[in-house]
Design a protein around this motif. Structure first.
Motif, PDB file in Angstrom:
ATOM      1  N   GLY A  15      -0.655  -3.929  -1.619  1.00  0.00           N
ATOM      2  CA  GLY A  15      -1.071  -2.540  -1.783  1.00  0.00           C
ATOM      3  C   GLY A  15      -0.468  -1.831  -2.984  1.00  0.00           C
ATOM      4  N   PRO A  16       0.848  -1.875  -3.183  1.00  0.00           N
ATOM      5  CA  PRO A  16       1.444  -1.170  -4.316  1.00  0.00           C
ATOM      6  C   PRO A  16       0.931  -1.625  -5.674  1.00  0.00           C
ATOM      7  N   ALA A  17       0.394  -2.856  -5.743  1.00  0.00           N
ATOM      8  CA  ALA A  17      -0.106  -3.372  -7.030  1.00  0.00           C
ATOM      9  C   ALA A  17      -1.603  -3.159  -7.200  1.00  0.00           C
ATOM     10  N   LEU A  18      -2.273  -2.610  -6.184  1.00  0.00           N
ATOM     11  CA  LEU A  18      -3.726  -2.502  -6.215  1.00  0.00           C
ATOM     12  C   LEU A  18      -4.154  -1.040  -6.133  1.00  0.00           C
ATOM     13  N   GLY A  19      -4.753  -0.551  -7.220  1.00  0.00           N
ATOM     14  CA  GLY A  19      -5.189   0.838  -7.238  1.00  0.00           C
ATOM     15  C   GLY A  19      -6.546   1.045  -6.610  1.00  0.00           C
ATOM     16  N   TYR A  20      -7.386  -0.020  -6.599  1.00  0.00           N
ATOM     17  CA  TYR A  20      -8.772   0.139  -6.152  1.00  0.00           C
ATOM     18  C   TYR A  20      -9.217  -1.044  -5.291  1.00  0.00           C
ATOM     19  N   GLY A  64      -1.399   4.401   1.345  1.00  0.00           N
ATOM     20  CA  GLY A  64      -0.440   4.068   0.291  1.00  0.00           C
ATOM     21  C   GLY A  64      -0.952   4.303  -1.112  1.00  0.00           C
ATOM     22  N   GLY A  65      -2.226   4.677  -1.245  1.00  0.00           N
ATOM     23  CA  GLY A  65      -2.728   5.023  -2.573  1.00  0.00           C
ATOM     24  C   GLY A  65      -3.874   4.180  -3.084  1.00  0.00           C
ATOM     25  N   THR A  66      -4.231   3.114  -2.382  1.00  0.00           N
ATOM     26  CA  THR A  66      -5.379   2.311  -2.814  1.00  0.00           C
ATOM     27  C   THR A  66      -6.664   3.067  -2.496  1.00  0.00           C
ATOM     28  N   ARG A  67      -7.524   3.224  -3.476  1.00  0.00           N
ATOM     29  CA  ARG A  67      -8.766   3.976  -3.282  1.00  0.00           C
ATOM     30  C   ARG A  67      -9.905   3.013  -2.979  1.00  0.00           C
ATOM     31  N   PHE A  68     -10.506   3.157  -1.798  1.00  0.00           N
ATOM     32  CA  PHE A  68     -11.596   2.290  -1.381  1.00  0.00           C
ATOM     33  C   PHE A  68     -12.953   2.938  -1.660  1.00  0.00           C
ATOM     34  N   THR A  69     -13.867   2.145  -2.187  1.00  0.00           N
ATOM     35  CA  THR A  69     -15.265   2.555  -2.327  1.00  0.00           C
ATOM     36  C   THR A  69     -16.136   1.419  -1.797  1.00  0.00           C
ATOM     37  N   VAL A  70     -17.410   1.710  -1.568  1.00  0.00           N
ATOM     38  CA  VAL A  70     -18.337   0.701  -1.040  1.00  0.00           C
ATOM     39  C   VAL A  70     -19.403   0.410  -2.087  1.00  0.00           C
TER      40      VAL A  70
END
Length: 339
Positions: A219-224, A287-293
């Motif tokens: 998670g901390p390494a993945l923004g999206y 934690g800050g990861t932004r999810f889109t579909v």
């Protein structure tokens, strides 16, 4: 001449002798597990499954977990050669061994682990078992993780062009093929090295089910995170035994292993995968990861671009004497009925 001492000694020996067969009947199966002992597949699937097996066999079969006796990729051969009695592995680590079973990893097959895992086992039994792709080991069960998504560190993907040139960590197999088809650069490494690769910039992202991204602490390494409906692909796994260890089991205990393997274990593992996918998205989002579909033009382009893999697999199946179109249709029928 009769004596009390000799009688007591004889009784004691008889009791000891009577106890020997019970312990001698016990079969201890050494399970080489290369996963961390706290990983959910270990704690929520393998350990309770082993406990149930011991209970159902009334203690005659006991699984002893040992730390991985080799690399994840080596475990098929470790079990085949008797270095370990049992293990699990990922089909993509040795994809060339399983040209038929790799069908269950194709893009856009199912919305979750449960339906794809049960459908995978049923399709294996109906179409692939006679091909004996697991020769040298005794297959116990196979299943799928949840649908794979695209995770990136800094690039938000809104169009197909956004992925071109990105370096993405893959395990091999269909994930590698998808990356190359989308003009990405596949980087090969075990999942345990993924965080270091992404955080150091060796890779720009990863193809993973959400559960794996969460539980490998990426998670901390993945923004999206781009969620791909019905999966960019699936990662399939299998549990297997050394055939000589299998032959040591009685017919009764083999039947119990069969009953607790197959579709039963596929559904049991899938329940964990689906729950962890939900939890992983919640925790990573917090934690800050932004999810889109993926939808609209992006999704249409993904489907069009990746359709080639289904046709290629149908051709491969024909080379192995299997009607690939019928197998895929059967798989999809199972998924639809399960949902």
């Amino acid at each position: 001449m009769f004596s009390t001492k000799s009688f007591v000694a004889a009784v004691g020996l008889a009791v000891m002798a009577a106890a020997v067969p019970a312990s001698a009947e016990e079969t201890v199966i050494r399970f080489s597990n290369w996963l961390p002992p706290t990983y959910p597949l270990t704690t929520d699937v393998f350990v309770p499954w082993a406990e149930k097996l011991e209970e159902e066999t009334e203690g005659r079969v006991r699984i002893e977990f040992v730390s991985g006796l080799g690399s994840p990729q080596s475990h098929f051969d470790l079990v085949r050669n008797g270095v370990a009695d049992m293990a699990f592995s990922v089909h993509a680590y040795n994809a060339d061994r399983f040209p038929l079973v790799m069908m269950v990893e194709l893009p856009f097959l199912a919305p979750d682990s449960r339906s794809s895992s049960i459908a995978a086992w049923r399709t294996y039994e109906a179409f692939f078992a006679d091909a004996n792709e697991y020769r040298g080991v005794e297959l116990i069960s196979l299943w799928n993780t949840g649908p794979a998504n695209i995770f990136t560190n800094e690039t938000e993907i809104a169009a197909l062009e956004d992925v071109q040139g990105l370096k993405v960590r893959v395990a091999g197999g269909i994930a590698r093929d998808v990356a190359e088809r989308l003009n990405m650069v596949p980087v090969f490494a075990p999942a345990t090295e993924a965080y270091e690769m992404i955080s150091r910039g060796v890779a720009d992202g990863i193809f993973f089910p959400t559960e794996l991204a969460y539980n490998f602490r990426l998670g901390p390494a993945l923004g999206y995170g781009l969620k791909v409906p019905n999966g960019l692909y699936f990662s399939s796994q299998y549990l297997f035994m050394n055939p000589r260890t299998w032959d040591r089991l009685s017919d009764e205990d083999q039947a119990i292993v069969r009953r607790l393997g197959g579709e039963y274990l596929a559904a049991f593992a899938a329940e964990m995968w689906d729950q962890q996918d939900i939890l992983g998205e919640l925790e990573m989002g917090a934690g800050g990861t932004r999810f889109t579909v993926a939808d609209g033009e992006l999704m249409a382009n993904l489907v069009a671009e990746l359709a080639v893999f289904e046709q290629r697999w149908i051709e491969t199946a024909a080379e192995h004497g299997v009607d690939g179109e019928a197998a895929l249709a059967y798989f999809r029928e199972q998924v639809e009925s399960l949902n």
